[in-house]
Design a protein around this motif. Structure first.
Motif, PDB file in Angstrom:
ATOM      1  N   PHE A 131     -72.239   8.449   7.227  1.00  0.00           N
ATOM      2  CA  PHE A 131     -71.279   9.438   7.720  1.00  0.00           C
ATOM      3  C   PHE A 131     -71.846  10.260   8.869  1.00  0.00           C
ATOM      4  N   THR A 132     -73.149  10.491   8.892  1.00  0.00           N
ATOM      5  CA  THR A 132     -73.740  11.265   9.986  1.00  0.00           C
ATOM      6  C   THR A 132     -73.511  10.583  11.333  1.00  0.00           C
ATOM      7  N   ILE A 133     -73.408   9.263  11.323  1.00  0.00           N
ATOM      8  CA  ILE A 133     -73.101   8.518  12.544  1.00  0.00           C
ATOM      9  C   ILE A 133     -71.596   8.376  12.711  1.00  0.00           C
ATOM     10  N   GLU A 134     -70.911   8.024  11.631  1.00  0.00           N
ATOM     11  CA  GLU A 134     -69.452   7.859  11.666  1.00  0.00           C
ATOM     12  C   GLU A 134     -68.767   9.096  12.237  1.00  0.00           C
ATOM     13  N   SER A 135     -69.265  10.270  11.863  1.00  0.00           N
ATOM     14  CA  SER A 135     -68.632  11.521  12.284  1.00  0.00           C
ATOM     15  C   SER A 135     -68.759  11.772  13.784  1.00  0.00           C
ATOM     16  N   GLN A 136     -69.668  11.050  14.444  1.00  0.00           N
ATOM     17  CA  GLN A 136     -69.839  11.205  15.891  1.00  0.00           C
ATOM     18  C   GLN A 136     -68.929  10.283  16.696  1.00  0.00           C
ATOM     19  N   ILE A 137     -68.272   9.343  16.007  1.00  0.00           N
ATOM     20  CA  ILE A 137     -67.391   8.386  16.675  1.00  0.00           C
ATOM     21  C   ILE A 137     -65.959   8.909  16.573  1.00  0.00           C
ATOM     22  N   PRO A 138     -65.310   9.228  17.683  1.00  0.00           N
ATOM     23  CA  PRO A 138     -64.009   9.915  17.654  1.00  0.00           C
ATOM     24  C   PRO A 138     -62.807   9.009  17.402  1.00  0.00           C
ATOM     25  N   VAL A 139     -63.030   7.866  16.776  1.00  0.00           N
ATOM     26  CA  VAL A 139     -61.928   6.983  16.384  1.00  0.00           C
ATOM     27  C   VAL A 139     -62.183   6.542  14.946  1.00  0.00           C
ATOM     28  N   PRO A 140     -61.128   6.132  14.218  1.00  0.00           N
ATOM     29  CA  PRO A 140     -61.328   5.710  12.824  1.00  0.00           C
ATOM     30  C   PRO A 140     -62.205   4.458  12.718  1.00  0.00           C
ATOM     31  N   VAL A 141     -63.141   4.485  11.792  1.00  0.00           N
ATOM     32  CA  VAL A 141     -63.971   3.305  11.534  1.00  0.00           C
ATOM     33  C   VAL A 141     -64.079   3.083  10.029  1.00  0.00           C
ATOM     34  N   PHE A 142     -64.066   1.823   9.636  1.00  0.00           N
ATOM     35  CA  PHE A 142     -64.370   1.472   8.259  1.00  0.00           C
ATOM     36  C   PHE A 142     -65.883   1.442   8.104  1.00  0.00           C
ATOM     37  N   THR A 143     -66.359   1.674   6.884  1.00  0.00           N
ATOM     38  CA  THR A 143     -67.802   1.609   6.647  1.00  0.00           C
ATOM     39  C   THR A 143     -68.103   0.723   5.442  1.00  0.00           C
ATOM     40  N   VAL A 144     -69.074  -0.165   5.623  1.00  0.00           N
ATOM     41  CA  VAL A 144     -69.602  -0.985   4.540  1.00  0.00           C
ATOM     42  C   VAL A 144     -71.061  -0.574   4.384  1.00  0.00           C
ATOM     43  N   CYS A 145     -71.380   0.086   3.271  1.00  0.00           N
ATOM     44  CA  CYS A 145     -72.694   0.708   3.079  1.00  0.00           C
ATOM     45  C   CYS A 145     -73.521  -0.022   2.020  1.00  0.00           C
ATOM     46  N   CYS A 146     -74.768   0.391   1.913  1.00  0.00           N
ATOM     47  CA  CYS A 146     -75.668  -0.104   0.858  1.00  0.00           C
ATOM     48  C   CYS A 146     -75.756  -1.627   0.863  1.00  0.00           C
ATOM     49  N   ASP A 147     -75.915  -2.205   2.066  1.00  0.00           N
ATOM     50  CA  ASP A 147     -76.052  -3.660   2.218  1.00  0.00           C
ATOM     51  C   ASP A 147     -74.857  -4.420   1.660  1.00  0.00           C
ATOM     52  N   GLY A 148     -73.681  -3.801   1.726  1.00  0.00           N
ATOM     53  CA  GLY A 148     -72.467  -4.476   1.292  1.00  0.00           C
ATOM     54  C   GLY A 148     -71.978  -4.094  -0.088  1.00  0.00           C
ATOM     55  N   ALA A 149     -72.669  -3.203  -0.760  1.00  0.00           N
ATOM     56  CA  ALA A 149     -72.314  -2.875  -2.141  1.00  0.00           C
ATOM     57  C   ALA A 149     -71.061  -2.012  -2.248  1.00  0.00           C
ATOM     58  N   ILE A 150     -70.678  -1.324  -1.176  1.00  0.00           N
ATOM     59  CA  ILE A 150     -69.519  -0.435  -1.246  1.00  0.00           C
ATOM     60  C   ILE A 150     -68.870  -0.317   0.127  1.00  0.00           C
ATOM     61  N   ALA A 151     -67.535  -0.230   0.143  1.00  0.00           N
ATOM     62  CA  ALA A 151     -66.801  -0.102   1.398  1.00  0.00           C
ATOM     63  C   ALA A 151     -65.833   1.068   1.318  1.00  0.00           C
ATOM     64  N   TYR A 152     -65.747   1.828   2.408  1.00  0.00           N
ATOM     65  CA  TYR A 152     -64.896   3.010   2.457  1.00  0.00           C
ATOM     66  C   TYR A 152     -63.831   2.877   3.534  1.00  0.00           C
ATOM     67  N   HIS A 153     -62.672   3.453   3.239  1.00  0.00           N
ATOM     68  CA  HIS A 153     -61.589   3.556   4.201  1.00  0.00           C
ATOM     69  C   HIS A 153     -61.949   4.627   5.228  1.00  0.00           C
ATOM     70  N   PRO A 154     -61.457   4.499   6.476  1.00  0.00           N
ATOM     71  CA  PRO A 154     -61.745   5.545   7.482  1.00  0.00           C
ATOM     72  C   PRO A 154     -61.276   6.919   7.024  1.00  0.00           C
ATOM     73  N   ASN A 155     -62.093   7.921   7.308  1.00  0.00           N
ATOM     74  CA  ASN A 155     -61.735   9.318   7.026  1.00  0.00           C
ATOM     75  C   ASN A 155     -61.903  10.097   8.320  1.00  0.00           C
ATOM     76  N   SER A 156     -61.067   9.796   9.298  1.00  0.00           N
ATOM     77  CA  SER A 156     -61.261  10.304  10.651  1.00  0.00           C
ATOM     78  C   SER A 156     -61.064  11.809  10.768  1.00  0.00           C
ATOM     79  N   LYS A 157     -60.358  12.432   9.828  1.00  0.00           N
ATOM     80  CA  LYS A 157     -60.062  13.858   9.950  1.00  0.00           C
ATOM     81  C   LYS A 157     -61.047  14.740   9.185  1.00  0.00           C
TER      82      LYS A 157
END
Length: 289
Positions: free
Chosen positions: A54-80
């Motif tokens: 999230f520390t990186i995601e929050s710097q990107i001003p467009v919605p992004v999906f994230t797949v974390c922990c080497d693929g163990a979990i995926a999150y929907h964009p939380n752009s706001k």
């Protein structure tokens, strides 16, 4: 099938999107914005925990999906969101079974290694420290984890109610420990890194999770561009329509890729690649499923 238009880009963070100093440059941000304007889905695929992604995601001003922990979990964009929330939408997660966790913890105890537990809905990493040496390794890992907050536990990790999505064993000899774990754990994917060995349950890896995410979104893997630099990026590179290795990538990844960038992560390698693809008209909008 020779696809000339790509609808999703999956990119690793450390050693790929980020510089050696763990920064995302303005040029890279601008390139991602332009890709997004073409209707392309952006996915960050990383071994990091959710909070450190999230520390990186929050710097990107467009919605992004994230797949974390080497693929163990995926999150929907939380752009706001302006700060990480443990209640953010989880698309899917793959936890260890209690049996798998217990076997890994038993090996860690046998080798006198500190173990760190990642959980799907927690912004903190749980850690059990038993010695001065383990504390030193945990402090170093915390720096490598970009200041991730620890929750120190007094009980055995095996007694925790919440099952982990990832476990890290802290060590100064990750290659040897990684070989040992692979020899004893046939149902766990093991990734030796500097200062630690990351573990996720099979068949979890970046490639299988990216494929699962694309299935949810209704995007063919032939429409995917993936970019990485490390051993844990191999499955992602292999399953994508265009798998790209950074100039600074490990040789194993370069051998598995369709293309190697001309520039490293410290030379805006990702930004330059995206700019080139944009100029060639290789990105196209997709209707999400």
């Amino acid at each position: 099938m020779n696809v000339k238009m790509y609808s999703l880009i999956a990119v690793d963070l450390d050693g790929t999107l980020l510089s050696t100093h763990k920064k995302i440059t303005e040029r890279t941000i601008e390139a991602l914005k332009k890709v997004h304007q073409q209707g392309v889905v952006i996915v960050l695929c990383t071994g990091r925990s959710a909070i450190n992604t999230f520390t990186i995601e929050s710097q990107i001003p467009v919605p992004v999906f994230t797949v974390c922990c080497d693929g163990a979990i995926a999150y929907h964009p939380n752009s706001k969101q302006s700060e990480f929330s443990s209640s953010r939408t989880v698309l899917f997660k793959n936890e260890f079974s209690a049996k798998q966790r217990d076997r890994i913890v038993a090996i860690a105890n046998e080798l006198s290694l500190c173990i760190v537990q990642y959980e799907a809905y927690s912004a903190k990493l749980k850690v059990k420290i038993n010695s001065k040496e383990q504390k030193e390794l945990a402090d170093a890992f915390q720096v490598l984890s970009f200041g991730a907050e620890y929750e120190h536990v007094e009980i055995d990790i095996r007694a925790l109610e919440v099952l982990p999505v990832k476990l890290c064993l802290l060590t100064n000899d990750s290659d040897a420990v990684g070989r040992d774990l692979r020899g004893r754990l046939d149902d766990v994917n093991v990734y030796p890194e500097t200062g630690h060995v990351g573990c996720v349950p099979k068949p979890v890896d970046k490639g299988t999770s990216l494929t699962k995410l694309c299935g949810i979104l209704g995007i063919s893997m032939e429409q995917v561009v993936s970019i990485g630099d490390g051993h844990n990026d191999v499955t992602m590179i292999k399953c994508s329509g265009k798998g790209i290795a950074m100039k600074n990538a490990v040789e194993t990844l370069k051998e598995a890729s369709n293309l190697v960038t001309e520039f490293t992560n410290d030379e805006d390698g990702v930004a330059r690649l995206l700019e080139e693809f944009l100029s060639m008209g290789l990105f196209g909008k997709v209707k999400l499923g």
